[in-house]
Scaffold this motif. Structure first.
Motif, PDB file in Angstrom:
ATOM      1  N   LEU A   1      81.854  99.056 -87.845  1.00 32.90           N
ATOM      2  CA  LEU A   1      80.470  98.591 -87.745  1.00 32.90           C
ATOM      3  C   LEU A   1      79.770  98.629 -89.103  1.00 32.90           C
ATOM      4  N   PHE A   2      80.078  99.710 -89.843  1.00 31.97           N
ATOM      5  CA  PHE A   2      79.512  99.816 -91.182  1.00 31.97           C
ATOM      6  C   PHE A   2      79.887  98.581 -92.003  1.00 31.97           C
ATOM      7  N   LEU A   3      81.176  98.207 -91.900  1.00 32.64           N
ATOM      8  CA  LEU A   3      81.634  97.041 -92.673  1.00 32.64           C
ATOM      9  C   LEU A   3      80.935  95.760 -92.230  1.00 32.64           C
ATOM     10  N   ILE A   4      80.793  95.599 -90.908  1.00 32.98           N
ATOM     11  CA  ILE A   4      80.175  94.351 -90.432  1.00 32.98           C
ATOM     12  C   ILE A   4      78.701  94.284 -90.845  1.00 32.98           C
ATOM     13  N   VAL A   5      78.034  95.445 -90.828  1.00 30.60           N
ATOM     14  CA  VAL A   5      76.631  95.459 -91.262  1.00 30.60           C
ATOM     15  C   VAL A   5      76.536  95.061 -92.736  1.00 30.60           C
ATOM     16  N   LYS A   6      77.468  95.640 -93.532  1.00 35.35           N
ATOM     17  CA  LYS A   6      77.506  95.286 -94.965  1.00 35.35           C
ATOM     18  C   LYS A   6      77.741  93.786 -95.131  1.00 35.35           C
ATOM     19  N   GLN A   7      78.703  93.292 -94.344  1.00 39.82           N
ATOM     20  CA  GLN A   7      79.062  91.874 -94.448  1.00 39.82           C
ATOM     21  C   GLN A   7      77.861  90.989 -94.123  1.00 39.82           C
ATOM     22  N   ILE A   8      77.224  91.304 -93.018  1.00 42.95           N
ATOM     23  CA  ILE A   8      76.086  90.496 -92.584  1.00 42.95           C
ATOM     24  C   ILE A   8      74.958  90.533 -93.609  1.00 42.95           C
ATOM     25  N   SER A   9      74.627  91.749 -94.072  1.00 46.26           N
ATOM     26  CA  SER A   9      73.470  91.823 -94.972  1.00 46.26           C
ATOM     27  C   SER A   9      73.778  91.154 -96.303  1.00 46.26           C
ATOM     28  N   SER A  10      75.034  91.231 -96.741  1.00 49.97           N
ATOM     29  CA  SER A  10      75.341  90.592 -98.026  1.00 49.97           C
ATOM     30  C   SER A  10      75.341  89.066 -97.897  1.00 49.97           C
ATOM     31  N   GLN A  11      75.559  88.559 -96.685  1.00 51.09           N
ATOM     32  CA  GLN A  11      75.677  87.103 -96.526  1.00 51.09           C
ATOM     33  C   GLN A  11      74.372  86.422 -96.120  1.00 51.09           C
ATOM     34  N   LYS A  12      73.365  87.234 -95.869  1.00 47.36           N
ATOM     35  CA  LYS A  12      72.117  86.639 -95.347  1.00 47.36           C
ATOM     36  C   LYS A  12      71.556  85.580 -96.300  1.00 47.36           C
ATOM     37  N   GLY A  13      71.424  85.968 -97.576  1.00 38.54           N
ATOM     38  CA  GLY A  13      70.861  85.036 -98.563  1.00 38.54           C
ATOM     39  C   GLY A  13      71.663  83.751 -98.625  1.00 38.54           C
TER      40      GLY A  13
ATOM     41  N   TYR B   1      83.657  85.739 -99.821  1.00 39.89           N
ATOM     42  CA  TYR B   1      83.090  87.008 -99.356  1.00 39.89           C
ATOM     43  C   TYR B   1      83.599  87.349 -97.962  1.00 39.89           C
ATOM     44  N   MET B   2      83.582  86.332 -97.093  1.00 39.56           N
ATOM     45  CA  MET B   2      83.975  86.574 -95.708  1.00 39.56           C
ATOM     46  C   MET B   2      85.432  87.030 -95.656  1.00 39.56           C
ATOM     47  N   ALA B   3      86.289  86.386 -96.465  1.00 46.13           N
ATOM     48  CA  ALA B   3      87.708  86.737 -96.471  1.00 46.13           C
ATOM     49  C   ALA B   3      87.879  88.184 -96.947  1.00 46.13           C
ATOM     50  N   LEU B   4      87.110  88.535 -97.997  1.00 38.59           N
ATOM     51  CA  LEU B   4      87.210  89.900 -98.521  1.00 38.59           C
ATOM     52  C   LEU B   4      86.812  90.932 -97.463  1.00 38.59           C
ATOM     53  N   PHE B   5      85.697  90.626 -96.796  1.00 39.26           N
ATOM     54  CA  PHE B   5      85.238  91.565 -95.772  1.00 39.26           C
ATOM     55  C   PHE B   5      86.237  91.641 -94.613  1.00 39.26           C
TER      56      PHE B   5
ATOM     57  N   ILE C   1      91.479  99.151 -78.044  1.00 40.31           N
ATOM     58  CA  ILE C   1      90.120  99.343 -78.569  1.00 40.31           C
ATOM     59  C   ILE C   1      89.839  98.375 -79.716  1.00 40.31           C
ATOM     60  N   THR C   2      90.830  98.223 -80.608  1.00 42.24           N
ATOM     61  CA  THR C   2      90.548  97.402 -81.798  1.00 42.24           C
ATOM     62  C   THR C   2      90.452  95.902 -81.481  1.00 42.24           C
ATOM     63  N   ASN C   3      91.191  95.445 -80.464  1.00 34.31           N
ATOM     64  CA  ASN C   3      91.089  94.007 -80.155  1.00 34.31           C
ATOM     65  C   ASN C   3      89.678  93.595 -79.760  1.00 34.31           C
ATOM     66  N   PRO C   4      89.081  94.270 -78.762  1.00 34.54           N
ATOM     67  CA  PRO C   4      87.691  93.907 -78.460  1.00 34.54           C
ATOM     68  C   PRO C   4      86.751  94.163 -79.631  1.00 34.54           C
ATOM     69  N   LEU C   5      87.051  95.191 -80.395  1.00 37.39           N
ATOM     70  CA  LEU C   5      86.194  95.496 -81.547  1.00 37.39           C
ATOM     71  C   LEU C   5      86.175  94.309 -82.512  1.00 37.39           C
ATOM     72  N   ARG C   6      87.366  93.754 -82.716  1.00 38.56           N
ATOM     73  CA  ARG C   6      87.480  92.610 -83.616  1.00 38.56           C
ATOM     74  C   ARG C   6      86.668  91.425 -83.072  1.00 38.56           C
ATOM     75  N   GLU C   7      86.779  91.235 -81.749  1.00 33.88           N
ATOM     76  CA  GLU C   7      86.000  90.170 -81.108  1.00 33.88           C
ATOM     77  C   GLU C   7      84.502  90.409 -81.306  1.00 33.88           C
ATOM     78  N   ILE C   8      84.125  91.680 -81.111  1.00 34.94           N
ATOM     79  CA  ILE C   8      82.697  92.012 -81.246  1.00 34.94           C
ATOM     80  C   ILE C   8      82.218  91.722 -82.672  1.00 34.94           C
ATOM     81  N   HIS C   9      83.046  92.059 -83.631  1.00 38.87           N
ATOM     82  CA  HIS C   9      82.701  91.745 -85.026  1.00 38.87           C
ATOM     83  C   HIS C   9      82.460  90.258 -85.203  1.00 38.87           C
ATOM     84  N   LYS C  10      83.373  89.488 -84.623  1.00 38.34           N
ATOM     85  CA  LYS C  10      83.272  88.035 -84.769  1.00 38.34           C
ATOM     86  C   LYS C  10      81.971  87.544 -84.132  1.00 38.34           C
ATOM     87  N   ILE C  11      81.683  88.069 -82.938  1.00 41.52           N
ATOM     88  CA  ILE C  11      80.473  87.640 -82.225  1.00 41.52           C
ATOM     89  C   ILE C  11      79.223  88.048 -83.005  1.00 41.52           C
ATOM     90  N   LEU C  12      79.234  89.297 -83.510  1.00 40.16           N
ATOM     91  CA  LEU C  12      78.066  89.757 -84.271  1.00 40.16           C
ATOM     92  C   LEU C  12      77.821  88.860 -85.480  1.00 40.16           C
TER      93      LEU C  12
END
Ligand SMILES: Nc1ncnc2c1ncn2[C@@H]1O[C@H](COP(=O)(O)OP(=O)(O)O)[C@@H](O)[C@H]1O
Ligand SMILES: [Mg+2]
Length: 501
Positions: free
Chosen positions: A89-101, A157-161, A204-215
C-alpha cells in the motif's frame, strides 16, 4: 445506476455551465476543451462507480477472506504474510502521488487538442483559402508530441513502481518460504505445509495486486471526477443571484425605460471601456447609437442585458435598479438582435420560434418572416419553414442569418427592442423596408439601434455618438449633421466615399 448517474450529471453540468459567468470562466475556455473536459470527467465518474462496485468490492472481500483463512490455518505465518499489505500500500500511495501531476498534465493536453480541433473546424474556410492546413497540423502535432513525451515518462514511472511492487511481493514470498522450510526442518510443521503456505501467500497477493490496479485506475478517474466537481461548482453568474431582488416585471413598465448615471466599465484585462455615461431613455423613444468600432457600443448593451457585470455608477432598467431585475424580465421585456445572431442546426421554423413562449399560429409565423423580408426565400430556396439549417446557419447567407434573427424578434412582444448592427449584411433596400416594418410592428415601444449605416438613423428621435467609451454628442440626425463634430465627420467621410464611386 451508472447510466442514471451519467444522465443526471450530464444534465447538471450543462445546466450549470449555461448559468456561469460568461466573461469569466466560459470565455477563458476553448469550447472544444470544455466539451472534452465535461465528457471525460463524466466518464471518470462512471468508471469510478464501476470500479468501486463491480471490481473493488468483490476483490476486497476475496482478499479479506483469504487473510481470515490464512489466520485460521496458520496464524504465525499469516502475521508475517500480511506485512506484504502495508508495504504494498505504501508503494501504491507513492506511485499515485508521484503520478498525479503527470496525469493532470495529460488530461489538460487532451483538452488542448480538443480545443484546437474545434477551433480549427470553425475556421476551415479560412484555413483552406490561406492554405494553412500544414501549419495547423503542425500545431496539433506539437501538442501530440508533448503528450507523447509526458506519456512515456508516465509509463517509465509506472513500470518502475510495478517492478518495485513485484520485488516487494517476491521479498515476502521468499521470507514465507524460508520460514516454512525452517519450521519444517524443525519439525514444527510438515513438509506438505510448505506448499500450503505458498498457496496461502499467493491467495493474498493476487487480490492485492488486483486492488493495486483498481486503486491506480480509480486515482486516474478521481482526477476527472475532481474536474467534474469543479465544473459543477462554478459560481453562478450574478444575474442568477438570489441575493438580488429578482424583480419580475409583468406589466406597468415604469419610466424612464433606461437611465444611467456616471456609468463606468472596465473588462478584467482592459481599463476604461465606458466612462461617465449618463443618459435617460423614455418609453417610445427611438434611439440610435453610432461610433467607431471598439468604442464600447456593444459593451453598453451587454451591461444592460446583464451579460457583463462590474460596472460602477448607476444603471436603471424600467426605473428599477438593474441588479434587481430578473433574467425572466429581461427575456420577456427586451428583444435583442446581436451582431452575430445565434442560429443553430434544426429547422427554419425552430430557429424563428426560438425563445418564444407563446403559441404562434401559422399566419403569425408567416407575418413575422414577411416583416423580416425573408418569407420569399423561405418559401423558395430554403425549402419552407421545415427547411434544414445547419450548425451556425452555415448553409445560409450572412443576410439570411440576420433576417432569421429579426423574424425571431418580430414574434415577441417586448417593451424594449435592441438591434446591434443587426442589418449589417443587408442591402440598402431590404434594410430600409425592415426598418419601416420594425417601426410599425413595435409602434410605441422603445427601440435602440446601434447603426451600421448612418442613413438608417434619419428617423431616430435621438442619436448618441459614442467615442472612446463616452457619449460626446447627442441630437437628431438633422441637428447633428449641422453641428461640427464627430457625427458630421462621419457624414462627410461617407459622402466622400460615395462621391468617389
Ligand atoms: N469580453 C471582452 N473582454 C475584454 N475586452 C473586450 C471584451 N469585449 C470587448 N472588449 C473590448 O472592449 C472594447 C469595446 O468593445 P465593443 O463594446 O464590442 O465595441 P463596439 O461594439 O463599439 O465596436 C474593445 O476595445 C474590445 O476589444
Ligand atoms: Mg459592437
Amino acid at each position: 445506476m451508472a447510466t442514471q448517474t451519467d444522465k443526471e450529471q450530464t444534465v447538471n453540468v450543462i445546466e450549470r455551465l449555461l448559468k456561469t459567468d460568461i466573461g469569466g470562466f466560459l470565455y477563458q475556455q476553448q469550447i472544444g476543451s470544455l466539451h472534452g473536459r465535461i465528457f471525460r470527467s463524466m466518464q471518470g465518474l462512471i468508471r469510478i462507480l464501476k470500479l468501486t462496485f463491480l471490481e473493488f468490492m468483490p476483490i476486497f472481500f476475496t482478499a479479506i477472506a483469504a487473510i481470515i483463512i490464512a489466520f485460521l490455518q496458520k496464524p504465525l505465518l499469516a502475521s508475517v504474510m500480511i506485512l506484504v499489505i502495508p508495504t504494498g500500500l505504501f508503494l501504491i500511495v507513492k506511485q499515485i502521488s508521484s503520478q498525479k501531476g503527470i496525469r493532470v498534465a495529460l488530461l489538460r493536453g487532451k483538452e488542448r487538442v480538443d480545443g484546437k480541433v474545434v477551433e480549427m473546424l470553425g475556421g476551415i474556410e479560412t484555413i483552406r483559402v490561406l492554405n494553412t492546413a500544414p501549419f495547423e497540423v503542425n500545431k496539433v502535432e506539437a501538442i501530440a508530441e508533448s503528450q507523447r513525451r509526458i506519456e512515456m515518462r508516465h509509463h517509465v514511472y509506472m513500470a518502475l513502481f510495478d517492478a518495485t511492487k513485484y520485488l516487494n511481493e517476491a521479498f515476502f514470498y521468499i521470507i514465507v518460504i524460508v520460514l516454512s522450510i525452517y519450521l519444517a526442518s524443525q519439525g514444527v510443521i510438515s513438509r506438505g505445509d510448505i506448499l500450503v503456505y505458498s498457496i496461502l501467500f499467493l491467495s493474498i497477493t493476487n487480490p492485492l495486486r488486483e486492488i493495486h490496479k483498481i486503486l491506480d485506475q480509480a486515482h486516474e478517474s478521481s482526477i476527472q471526477v475532481n474536474d467534474l466537481y469543479n465544473l459543477l461548482n462554478q459560481p453562478l453568474d450574478v444575474s442568477f443571484n438570489k441575493n438580488g431582488l429578482n424583480l419580475r416585471i409583468r406589466s406597468g413598465i415604469k419610466q424612464p425605460v433606461i437611465s444611467a448615471k456616471n456609468l463606468y466599465f472596465s473588462y478584467a484585462d482592459k481599463e476604461g471601456i465606458l466612462k461617465n455615461i449618463s443618459l435617460q431613455i423614455k418609453r417610445g423613444e427611438h434611439i440610435g447609437i453610432v461610433g467607431v468600432s471598439g468604442c464600447g457600443k456593444t459593451t453598453f448593451i451587454h451591461i444592460l442585458l446583464k451579460l457583463v457585470h462590474g460596472n460602477k455608477g448607476e444603471m436603471y432598467l424600467f426605473n428599477e435598479k438593474l441588479q434587481d431585475i430578473s433574467r425572466e424580465t429581461i427575456a420577456e421585456k427586451i428583444a435583442y438582435v446581436p451582431q452575430k445572431p445565434f442560429i443553430f442546426s434544426g429547422t427554419i421554423k425552430a430557429n424563428i420560434l426560438y425563445g418564444c413562449h407563446r403559441e404562434i399560429s401559422e399566419d403569425e409565423l408567416i407575418e413575422g418572416a414577411k416583416n423580416a423580408r425573408i418569407l420569399g426565400e423561405i418559401q423558395g430556396a430554403l425549402g419552407g419553414f421545415s427547411g434544414r439549417v445547419t450548425e451556425n446557419g452555415n448553409n445560409l447567407s450572412g443576410g439570411q442569418r440576420q433576417r432569421l434573427a429579426i423574424a425571431r424578434v418580430m414574434l415577441q412582444s417586448p417593451e424594449l427592442i435592441i438591434f446591434d448592427e443587426a442589418t449589417s449584411a443587408l442591402d440598402n433596400t431590404n434594410e430600409a423596408i425592415i426598418q419601416q416594418n420594425i417601426e410599425r410592428v413595435f409602434k410605441g415601444k422603445t427601440i435602440i439601434s446601434i447603426a451600421h449605416r448612418l442613413t438608417t438613423l434619419k428617423s431616430a428621435d435621438r442619436i448618441l455618438v459614442f467615442d472612446a467609451g463616452k457619449i460626446i454628442q447627442e441630437g437628431n440626425f438633422d441637428s447633428l449633421s449641422k453641428t461640427k463634430g464627430l457625427f458630421q465627420d462621419f457624414l462627410l467621410q461617407r459622402n466622400k466615399v460615395e462621391a468617389k464611386k
